[in-house]
Each structure stands twice: as C-alpha cells, then as structure tokens.
Design an enzyme around this catalytic site. Structure first.
Site, mmCIF file in Angstrom:
data_model
loop_
_atom_site.group_PDB
_atom_site.id
_atom_site.type_symbol
_atom_site.label_atom_id
_atom_site.label_comp_id
_atom_site.label_asym_id
_atom_site.label_seq_id
_atom_site.Cartn_x
_atom_site.Cartn_y
_atom_site.Cartn_z
ATOM 1 N N HIS A 143 0.798 -1.223 0.000
ATOM 2 C CA HIS A 143 0.000 0.000 0.000
ATOM 3 C C HIS A 143 0.837 1.283 0.000
ATOM 4 C CE1 HIS A 143 -3.503 -2.378 0.088
ATOM 5 N NE2 HIS A 143 -3.667 -2.532 1.375
ATOM 6 N N GLU A 152 -11.473 -3.501 -3.232
ATOM 7 C CA GLU A 152 -10.537 -2.472 -3.672
ATOM 8 C C GLU A 152 -10.289 -2.626 -5.168
ATOM 9 O OE1 GLU A 152 -7.122 -2.831 -0.738
ATOM 10 O OE2 GLU A 152 -8.597 -4.288 -0.055
ATOM 11 N N HIS A 178 -9.567 2.290 0.375
ATOM 12 C CA HIS A 178 -9.538 1.134 1.256
ATOM 13 C C HIS A 178 -10.692 1.154 2.268
ATOM 14 C CE1 HIS A 178 -7.937 -2.340 3.194
ATOM 15 N NE2 HIS A 178 -6.746 -2.252 2.631
#
Ligand code: BGC
Length: 385
Positions: A135, A343, A206
């Site tokens: 991420h 996502e 997210h």
C-alpha cells in the site's frame, strides 16, 4: 444524529452547489475542522449530502481522503453507517495500518521484495509487509494531507503532489481524487495522476464495509457476486504467482450471488494462505470501460451495494487481519471478518509481472480511473427474481 455531531464539532460552513443541474435536491457539501496534525496542519472534514432518493451521506477528510462514514438506509428507511472508521483524528493517526477508508497510493497492494525495475533502473520501495511493500510504503498516501476544494457541482476534489523519490517511487506525481455523491445513489470516486518521469501508479480506496452497519458483527452472511471468471492466486507472501486460473469449481467462484462465508473455511490452500479471502479477481471486461465488478447484499436490511470500475481487477478482502483489538466509531469493536473490502485496482505486483496490465505512467500521459459504489434496496426475501 448528524446535527448533534455538527454542533459538537463547531461552526460549519455550508456550501450549496449544483442547484441548476439537480433541481430536486441540490447536492450540498459542508466543511468543518476535524483536528490538527502533530505539525499543526488543520484537517477538515467534509459532509457530502447525496441528492438521490436514498439520501446517502458521506463524511470525507482531507487527511488521506479518508471516507470516515457513509450512511445508507435499510428497507425501513433506517440509516446506518456502513464503513469502519474512528470518531477522532488522533485515533486515525494511531491506527494507520488498517487503512480504514483511505486513499492508497502510489501503489495499492503488494510489490514483491519491495523492488521493481523500470527502464532498466531498479527502484527500492519500503519493505513494510514481510519481504514485500504494501500500500505505497510506510508513508504512502494513507498518511498524507491533501489539498481540498469543494466543486461547484457538489463534489470534493483532493490533490496531492508526491515528490520525486517519495517512498522510493520515481517522478513528481500529481494525484487528484474526486468524490461525488450522485443523484443515482452512488459514491463516485475519480482518480487522475500525471508525472514528470516514468513511474508506476495504482490508486484505490480502502473502505471496509458492513452493510448491517459498522461494528454489527461478521460479514460472512452477506451475499457476494464478483463479475470475474479468473483470479490471481498468491504465494505464501500474498504475491501473485502470475497464473490466472478459472474460478469454476473453487471457493473463488462468486459469479452468482453466494454467501461470503459459505466456503471460507474449506480446505483450500489459497484460503489457508490468506486466512480467508484476500485475493485479486480478474474482472470480465475488455478495455477500460466502466463495468459492474461486484454486487453485495446485506442480510435482513436489504442494503445492496454494487461496485463499478474502469480497473481490470478487484481485491476482495474479508478483514482477516482485524482481530478485535481496534475499537472504532462509538466504541464498537471491529472483530475478525466484521467487514469486507472491495478495492478496485490493477493487479498486485504488476511492475514485476510484464504479462499483467501495465501500471506504468509516462510524462504526457494521464492516469485515469473511476470507481462507483452504487446503493440500492434488494427485493424483500421471497421476491427475488
Ligand atoms: C490487503 C491485505 C491487507 C489489508 C490491510 C488489503 O488490501 O490485501 O492483505 O492486510 O489490505 O491491512
């Protein structure tokens, strides 16, 4: 409830927009101060009021573009906040690695061994998840303050300049993320980015959803459809192996509405590796049209959410790493599998998989991506088609 929150937060500026385009119920955005960063920067929270008949309401911060709350009605018209999060900024700052509601960049999901090669140059990015980079690194977009602007049509535009070399990624990358609540009961997120050097980019949001309401128990009773014939299985580090097997005959087949929990405990190697679902599905599509990716129906409430995206993939994650240690909004405990994420994205580790759709962005090009979360009410039980 909302009124009480506003009174508690303090004075709010009300900006009414879009009166001409949406005559029935103009989209409105209200802005208030949410808190201060350790360096003194002021963080704002914006409330978007949807102009559709479901009267959706979203609260979004200029810190990481976090969707802090998203309220949608059940069949009886009762509103519930369907996303996980916290009540205060210090709690968000203290619990960054759940990524609740945040924009993820520069690269959503994992990059194997925290490195990739582009134009013959090897770039090292932060190793923050075993051997991998997850991420966007330790200080990815999920920890950044964005510049905010309320748009005349009732949208919220957030912009962030990620400097050349930030978290190891090349190029000055200007990213713009725009949120709208549309008159079709949608939370619409548009992502755009430009760069001054060849780089890679993969942006997502997210949010963790529970259609019964955040903190209302497990999501294993939700029905899910994923519009995908194939998925990307992973190795023990949750890195795609590169194969794209069919889902038919596996617990990864969600081509028709299936309870999330019906096969999650099966003796399946992929489920064991991830402790549940934490995989990328290859969406059925050609090109980058906005197409249906997922549909989820919450039990009893009738809340239904569809996800549409221009992206080629979607990460379906069943909150396997939530462990009940985090208390969220209203002091509610977020237990394991008490939320799911959908996502939208390019496939994980694409920079190391030349056969996957490319995540390379070059100067002069514009990265563009759109994802829509559309809310509706499912037909009552017994009346299903
Ligand atoms: C990843 C999970 C990770 C979670 C957040 C998801 O996008 O796929 O593996 O644990 O984000 O912590």
């Amino acid at each position: 409830m909302q009124g009480a929150i506003w009174r508690a937060i303090g004075a709010a500026i009300v900006i009414v927009a879009g009166a001409i385009a949406q005559p029935a119920a103009p989209a409105t955005v209200t802005q208030a101060v949410f808190g201060k960063m350790p360096d003194g920067a002021t963080i704002h929270i914006y409330t978007l009021h949807g102009s559709g008949n479901l009267h959706l309401q979203a609260r979004i911060m200029d810190y990481a573009g976090i969707v802090m709350s998203l309220e949608a009605p059940d069949r009886a018209g009762k509103m519930a906040d369907v996303v996980l999060g916290f009540d205060t900024l210090p709690e968000y700052l203290a619990n960054p690695t759940q990524y609740f509601g945040a924009i993820i960049g520069r690269y959503a999901n994992r990059i194997a061994n925290a490195r990739f090669t582009l134009d013959g140059v090897e770039y090292k990015v932060p190793r923050n998840n075993g051997e991998a980079s997850l991420h966007g690194g330790d200080n990815g977009f999920f920890k950044r303050v964005f510049k905010s602007r309320v748009l005349p049509d009732g949208g919220l535009e957030l912009t962030y300049l990620s400097k050349d070399g930030e978290e190891g990624y090349p190029g000055n990358l200007t990213a713009t993320v725009t949120y709208h609540l549309t008159d079709a009961n949608e939370l619409k997120i548009d992502y755009a980015a430009t760069t001054d050097k060849d780089t890679v980019v993969n942006l997502t949001n997210h949010s963790y959803f529970n259609l019964k309401g955040a903190g209302s128990g497990e999501i294993l009773d939700h029905d899910l459809m994923l519009n995908a014939d194939r998925y990307t299985p992973v190795d023990k580090n949750l890195i795609p192996t590169g194969q794209l097997p069919g889902v038919a005959g596996t617990p990864f087949d969600f081509r028709s509405l299936t309870p999330i929990g019906s096969r999650i405990e099966q003796n399946n190697e992929q489920l064991k590796i991830a402790g549940g679902y934490d995989h990328n599905w290859v969406l059925n599509k050609s090109g980058n049209a906005l197409t249906l990716a997922a549909r989820v129906e919450g039990p009893v409430s009738g809340r239904l959410m569809e996800v549409y995206t221009t992206e080629p993939g979607i990460q379906f994650y069943t909150g396997n790493f939530l462990d009940g240690t985090v208390k969220g909004k209203g002091g509610k405990v977020y237990a394991r599998r008490s939320a799911f994420c959908l996502e939208t994205q390019h496939f994980p580790d694409s920079p190391n998989h030349p056969a996957f759709p490319s995540t390379v962005l070059k100067p002069g090009q514009r990265y563009q991506s759109e994802t829509v979360y559309r809310f509706a009410l499912a037909p009552p039980p017994g009346r299903k088609q």
